[in-house]
Design a protein around this motif. Structure first.
Motif, PDB file in Angstrom:
ATOM      1  N   TRP A 115       0.832  -1.193   0.184  1.00 26.63           N
ATOM      2  CA  TRP A 115      -0.002   0.038  -0.082  1.00 26.63           C
ATOM      3  C   TRP A 115       0.882   1.384  -0.016  1.00 26.63           C
ATOM      4  CZ3 TRP A 115      -5.216  -1.187  -0.564  1.00 26.63           C
ATOM      5  CH2 TRP A 115      -5.634  -2.475   0.008  1.00 26.63           C
ATOM      6  N   ASN A 116       2.272   1.048   0.320  1.00 31.93           N
ATOM      7  CA  ASN A 116       3.219   2.260   0.518  1.00 31.93           C
ATOM      8  C   ASN A 116       4.056   2.361  -0.744  1.00 31.93           C
ATOM      9  OD1 ASN A 116       1.998   3.247   2.942  1.00 31.93           O
ATOM     10  ND2 ASN A 116       3.199   1.750   4.173  1.00 31.93           N
ATOM     11  N   SER A 117       3.957   1.613  -1.806  1.00 34.96           N
ATOM     12  CA  SER A 117       4.788   1.520  -2.981  1.00 34.96           C
ATOM     13  C   SER A 117       4.750   2.728  -3.578  1.00 34.96           C
ATOM     14  CB  SER A 117       4.365   0.316  -3.769  1.00 34.96           C
ATOM     15  OG  SER A 117       4.376  -0.982  -3.077  1.00 34.96           O
ATOM     16  N   GLN A 118       5.797   3.237  -4.246  1.00 38.85           N
ATOM     17  CA  GLN A 118       6.033   4.327  -5.055  1.00 38.85           C
ATOM     18  C   GLN A 118       6.939   4.539  -5.737  1.00 38.85           C
ATOM     19  OE1 GLN A 118       8.430   6.948  -2.065  1.00 38.85           O
ATOM     20  NE2 GLN A 118       6.700   5.988  -0.948  1.00 38.85           N
ATOM     21  N   LEU A 119       7.221   5.475  -6.717  1.00 32.35           N
ATOM     22  CA  LEU A 119       8.229   5.581  -7.665  1.00 32.35           C
ATOM     23  C   LEU A 119       9.532   5.793  -7.108  1.00 32.35           C
ATOM     24  CD1 LEU A 119       6.786   8.098 -10.305  1.00 32.35           C
ATOM     25  CD2 LEU A 119       7.218   5.627 -10.800  1.00 32.35           C
ATOM     26  N   ALA A 120      10.626   5.119  -7.376  1.00 28.07           N
ATOM     27  CA  ALA A 120      12.132   5.247  -6.915  1.00 28.07           C
ATOM     28  C   ALA A 120      12.458   6.522  -6.914  1.00 28.07           C
ATOM     29  CB  ALA A 120      12.932   4.308  -7.159  1.00 28.07           C
ATOM     30  N   PRO A 121      13.136   7.454  -6.261  1.00 29.92           N
ATOM     31  CA  PRO A 121      13.934   8.619  -6.314  1.00 29.92           C
ATOM     32  C   PRO A 121      15.100   8.280  -7.253  1.00 29.92           C
ATOM     33  CG  PRO A 121      13.678   8.349  -3.997  1.00 29.92           C
ATOM     34  CD  PRO A 121      13.191   6.853  -4.630  1.00 29.92           C
ATOM     35  N   GLU A 122      15.378   9.295  -8.061  1.00 29.27           N
ATOM     36  CA  GLU A 122      16.630   9.249  -9.046  1.00 29.27           C
ATOM     37  C   GLU A 122      17.727   9.109  -8.203  1.00 29.27           C
ATOM     38  OE1 GLU A 122      17.145  12.286 -11.649  1.00 29.27           O
ATOM     39  OE2 GLU A 122      15.347  12.388 -12.196  1.00 29.27           O
ATOM     40  N   GLY A 123      18.729   7.756  -8.549  1.00 29.25           N
ATOM     41  CA  GLY A 123      19.726   7.586  -8.060  1.00 29.25           C
ATOM     42  C   GLY A 123      19.657   6.374  -6.950  1.00 29.25           C
ATOM     43  N   ALA A 124      18.580   5.960  -6.707  1.00 21.10           N
ATOM     44  CA  ALA A 124      18.177   5.035  -5.614  1.00 21.10           C
ATOM     45  C   ALA A 124      18.502   3.589  -5.933  1.00 21.10           C
ATOM     46  CB  ALA A 124      16.759   5.104  -5.298  1.00 21.10           C
ATOM     47  N   ASP A 125      18.808   2.840  -4.928  1.00 23.92           N
ATOM     48  CA  ASP A 125      19.248   1.445  -5.376  1.00 23.92           C
ATOM     49  C   ASP A 125      18.383   0.673  -6.184  1.00 23.92           C
ATOM     50  OD1 ASP A 125      20.083  -1.209  -5.087  1.00 23.92           O
ATOM     51  OD2 ASP A 125      20.040  -1.333  -3.139  1.00 23.92           O
ATOM     52  N   ALA A 126      18.741   0.237  -7.126  1.00 25.70           N
ATOM     53  CA  ALA A 126      17.932  -0.435  -8.260  1.00 25.70           C
ATOM     54  C   ALA A 126      17.237  -1.688  -7.784  1.00 25.70           C
ATOM     55  CB  ALA A 126      18.437  -0.392  -9.625  1.00 25.70           C
ATOM     56  N   SER A 127      17.722  -2.369  -6.668  1.00 24.13           N
ATOM     57  CA  SER A 127      17.321  -3.594  -6.193  1.00 24.13           C
ATOM     58  C   SER A 127      16.003  -3.803  -5.823  1.00 24.13           C
ATOM     59  CB  SER A 127      18.146  -4.264  -5.071  1.00 24.13           C
ATOM     60  OG  SER A 127      18.295  -3.495  -4.125  1.00 24.13           O
ATOM     61  N   GLY A 128      15.208  -4.603  -6.075  1.00 24.43           N
ATOM     62  CA  GLY A 128      13.738  -4.827  -5.726  1.00 24.43           C
ATOM     63  C   GLY A 128      12.845  -3.735  -6.450  1.00 24.43           C
ATOM     64  N   THR A 129      13.335  -3.309  -7.557  1.00 23.35           N
ATOM     65  CA  THR A 129      12.346  -2.256  -8.264  1.00 23.35           C
ATOM     66  C   THR A 129      11.898  -2.876  -9.503  1.00 23.35           C
ATOM     67  OG1 THR A 129      14.249  -1.241  -9.381  1.00 23.35           O
ATOM     68  CG2 THR A 129      13.648  -0.266  -7.322  1.00 23.35           C
ATOM     69  N   GLU A 130      11.079  -2.400 -10.290  1.00 25.41           N
ATOM     70  CA  GLU A 130      10.829  -2.795 -11.800  1.00 25.41           C
ATOM     71  C   GLU A 130      10.703  -1.296 -12.534  1.00 25.41           C
ATOM     72  OE1 GLU A 130       6.699  -4.107 -12.050  1.00 25.41           O
ATOM     73  OE2 GLU A 130       6.247  -3.762  -9.942  1.00 25.41           O
ATOM     74  N   ILE A 131      10.763  -1.699 -13.605  1.00 23.21           N
ATOM     75  CA  ILE A 131      10.633  -0.648 -14.846  1.00 23.21           C
ATOM     76  C   ILE A 131       9.174  -0.384 -15.013  1.00 23.21           C
ATOM     77  CG2 ILE A 131      11.218   0.462 -17.139  1.00 23.21           C
ATOM     78  CD1 ILE A 131      13.517   0.493 -15.204  1.00 23.21           C
ATOM     79  N   VAL A 132       8.702   0.866 -14.877  1.00 23.95           N
ATOM     80  CA  VAL A 132       7.385   1.227 -15.173  1.00 23.95           C
ATOM     81  C   VAL A 132       7.213   2.418 -16.431  1.00 23.95           C
ATOM     82  CG1 VAL A 132       6.281   0.248 -13.154  1.00 23.95           C
ATOM     83  CG2 VAL A 132       6.846   2.780 -13.163  1.00 23.95           C
ATOM     84  N   GLN A 133       6.174   2.538 -16.863  1.00 19.47           N
ATOM     85  CA  GLN A 133       5.781   3.496 -17.831  1.00 19.47           C
ATOM     86  C   GLN A 133       5.131   4.591 -16.964  1.00 19.47           C
ATOM     87  OE1 GLN A 133       6.679   3.896 -21.117  1.00 19.47           O
ATOM     88  NE2 GLN A 133       5.826   6.087 -21.122  1.00 19.47           N
ATOM     89  N   VAL A 134       5.544   5.721 -17.290  1.00 18.42           N
ATOM     90  CA  VAL A 134       5.024   6.944 -16.324  1.00 18.42           C
ATOM     91  C   VAL A 134       4.283   7.937 -17.164  1.00 18.42           C
ATOM     92  CG1 VAL A 134       5.596   8.933 -14.742  1.00 18.42           C
ATOM     93  CG2 VAL A 134       6.783   6.972 -14.730  1.00 18.42           C
ATOM     94  N   GLU A 135       3.216   8.254 -17.121  1.00 20.60           N
ATOM     95  CA  GLU A 135       2.088   9.286 -17.762  1.00 20.60           C
ATOM     96  C   GLU A 135       1.635  10.058 -16.877  1.00 20.60           C
ATOM     97  OE1 GLU A 135       2.117   9.179 -21.086  1.00 20.60           O
ATOM     98  OE2 GLU A 135       2.721   7.263 -21.889  1.00 20.60           O
ATOM     99  N   THR A 136       1.110  11.466 -17.829  1.00 22.37           N
ATOM    100  CA  THR A 136       0.273  12.124 -16.917  1.00 22.37           C
ATOM    101  C   THR A 136      -1.293  11.780 -17.169  1.00 22.37           C
ATOM    102  OG1 THR A 136      -0.083  13.564 -18.850  1.00 22.37           O
ATOM    103  CG2 THR A 136       1.939  14.102 -17.569  1.00 22.37           C
ATOM    104  N   LEU A 137      -2.092  12.134 -16.000  1.00 16.52           N
ATOM    105  CA  LEU A 137      -3.464  12.023 -16.325  1.00 16.52           C
ATOM    106  C   LEU A 137      -4.122  12.706 -17.578  1.00 16.52           C
ATOM    107  CD1 LEU A 137      -5.524  10.420 -15.081  1.00 16.52           C
ATOM    108  CD2 LEU A 137      -6.164  12.299 -13.366  1.00 16.52           C
TER     109      LEU A 137
END
Length: 327
Positions: free
Chosen positions: A166-188
């Motif tokens: 429930w607290n998942s979010q986009l990773a900050p730039e430069g953050a550790d990439a482990s445990g992340t996935e690549i996602v598409q980002v769009e505007t509403l």
């Protein structure tokens, strides 16, 4: 006025919700729910499900998607759900930004009549459960899933699915990439255009603290009056955005389900928004002024929110179906 650190605020919010949830569903029902909670924690299954009093079934992975409030209280208790039941029309278009495992999308799809839901969720784990819940509740014909993140820019980014998803979010730039996935980002704004959604009856935004960025990516649509109702997760960083949205012709409210009354918020400092809620609420409701009259006429009262607006002891209202649903 004293404001607390994030862990303290979360603890206080959880304690408040527990206290008011007990008053809403009753002590005995809450105690039974706490027993279910304890049994589930003791068994620690890989996945489980809960059958809500309103009839919906929610599957979830344990413990990452565990929804304590649904386990303890056994139903939807937040005021926005009652509000939507009370004002719902037919053939509504609903956008769920931050759909998670689908509790909001499933509620809308099973409660409103002839509704179309566009559910946005970037986490692969959440999307898998969301699709299972859509299938379990037989709402595949009216709920579409879009696996992407909404923000204030078009991008490709890393997304962190937290241990508590429930607290998942986009990773900050430069953050550790482990445990992340690549996602598409769009505007509403871009997605509403891409889906040819020229009018949205309800936009719900709950994205683990990233609500300001999502709102920034929706401002063109809001300025054009394409959205009638917004249900927004409360957060101090969002307060300037509420003021900007109000300037576009939206009015902000808290809903008191027992009184069937919208209490209007007209100032957007922290004290005015957070300190005088007439009913426990994690979300604030924004309504386009031009749509307000037809939504509430003969159904809901509108009153100003003041410092003397006192919370009232809740009594249980059955959730059931909306009047528009016909059953």
């Amino acid at each position: 006025m004293t404001y607390f650190t994030l862990p303290t605020r979360r603890f206080r919010a959880a304690a408040e919700k527990l206290s008011w949830g007990v008053k809403v569903v009753g002590l005995m029902a809450a105690l039974q729910g706490m027993a279910r909670y304890a049994a589930l924690v003791f068994k620690s299954p890989d996945n489980a499900e809960v059958l809500l009093k309103s009839g919906q079934i929610l599957e979830f992975d344990f413990p990452s998607q565990f929804p304590p409030a649904f386990i303890i209280f056994g139903d939807y208790i937040d005021p926005e759900f009652y509000f939507l039941r009370d004002v719902a029309g037919t053939h509504w278009c609903v956008v769920d930004a931050g759909a998670a495992i689908g509790h909001f999308s499933i509620f809308v799809a099973t409660t409103l009549s002839d509704v179309k839901v566009e559910a946005f969720e970037p986490s692969s784990a959440n999307v898998a459960t969301l699709r299972r819940n859509i299938s379990r509740n037989n709402v595949g014909a009216c709920v579409s899933v879009h696996q992407l993140a909404l923000s204030n820019r078009k991008d490709v980014a890393r997304f962190v699915t937290a241990p508590n998803s429930w607290n998942s979010q986009l990773a900050p730039e430069g953050a550790d990439a482990s445990g992340t996935e690549i996602v598409q980002v769009e505007t509403l704004d871009a997605m509403l255009d891409a889906l040819s959604l020229h009018h949205v009856d309800v936009l719900k935004i709950n994205v683990a603290g990233f609500e300001p960025a999502v709102l920034e990516g929706a401002m063109q649509s809001l300025a054009a009056g394409r959205v009638d109702i917004m249900i927004l997760l409360l957060g101090l960083p969002s307060l300037p955005h509420y003021a900007a949205i109000a300037a576009l012709g939206y009015r902000f409210f808290y809903y008191h389900p027992r009184q069937r009354t919208l209490f209007e918020v007209t100032r957007f400092d922290a004290d005015s928004v957070l300190s005088h809620r007439p009913w426990p609420a994690r979300h604030i409701i924004a309504i386009r002024d031009a749509a307000l009259g037809s939504l509430v006429a003969g159904v809901i009262d509108v009153r100003p929110l003041t410092e003397t607006t006192a919370p009232e002891k809740p009594r249980r209202r059955q959730m059931g179906k909306s009047a528009a649903g016909g059953s």
